[in-house]
Design a protein around this motif. Structure first.
Motif, short mmCIF file in Angstrom:
data_model
loop_
_atom_site.label_atom_id
_atom_site.label_comp_id
_atom_site.label_asym_id
_atom_site.label_seq_id
_atom_site.Cartn_x
_atom_site.Cartn_y
_atom_site.Cartn_z
N THR A 52 0.82 -1.20 0.00
CA THR A 52 0.00 0.00 0.00
C THR A 52 0.86 1.25 0.00
O THR A 52 2.08 1.19 0.20
N SER A 53 0.20 2.39 -0.17
CA SER A 53 0.92 3.66 -0.15
C SER A 53 1.53 3.93 1.22
O SER A 53 2.54 4.64 1.33
N GLY A 54 0.96 3.33 2.26
CA GLY A 54 1.49 3.50 3.59
C GLY A 54 2.58 2.52 3.95
O GLY A 54 3.14 2.58 5.05
N GLY A 55 2.87 1.61 3.03
CA GLY A 55 3.95 0.65 3.26
C GLY A 55 3.51 -0.69 3.81
O GLY A 55 4.36 -1.54 4.11
N SER A 56 2.21 -0.91 3.94
CA SER A 56 1.74 -2.22 4.39
C SER A 56 1.91 -3.24 3.28
O SER A 56 1.54 -2.98 2.14
N ILE A 57 2.46 -4.38 3.65
CA ILE A 57 2.79 -5.42 2.66
C ILE A 57 2.15 -6.74 3.07
O ILE A 57 2.10 -7.07 4.26
#
Length: 121
Positions: A52-57
């Motif tokens: 995601t754009s927030g860095g959640s993988i």
């Protein structure tokens, strides 16, 4: 018109590595999710990895520890580094992105055309 173009697929021996790229182009205000799916012959399309754009993988259990998903926000490009490839990784790999074309738009999903990955000796 938004386009997602994958590259980097090919034929690789078991145990080898490939790096897939997905370049998003067109009118893009923001990308929320970039991800990868794959579809093997006779099977349903399945999730491989997303970021995601927030860095959640997130990763599918079948690729955890072998794949790394990443993205370059400035280039609107996503990547999937695949290591220790197995014959069962053979599939068409599709890039997927959830994005807004303009600030006032709602988020929509877009697919790339797919790139073939074949793992065989």
């Amino acid at each position: 018109q938004v386009q997602l173009v994958e590259s980097g697929g090919g034929l690789v021996q078991p145990g080898g590595s490939l790096r897939l790229s997905c370049a998003a182009s067109g009118t893009i205000f923001s990308i929320y999710v970039m991800g990868w799916y794959r579809q093997a012959p006779g099977k349903q399309r399945e999730l491989v990895a997303t970021v995601t754009s927030g860095g959640s993988i997130s990763y599918a259990d079948s690729v955890k520890g072998r794949c790394t998903v990443s993205r370059d926000h400035a280039k609107n490009t996503g990547y999937l580094q695949m290591n220790s490839l197995k014959p069962e990784d053979t599939a068409v790999y599709y890039c997927y992105a959830v994005l807004r074309e303009r600030e006032r738009d709602t988020f929509r999903g877009y697919w790339g055309q797919g790139t073939q990955v074949t793992v065989s000796s």
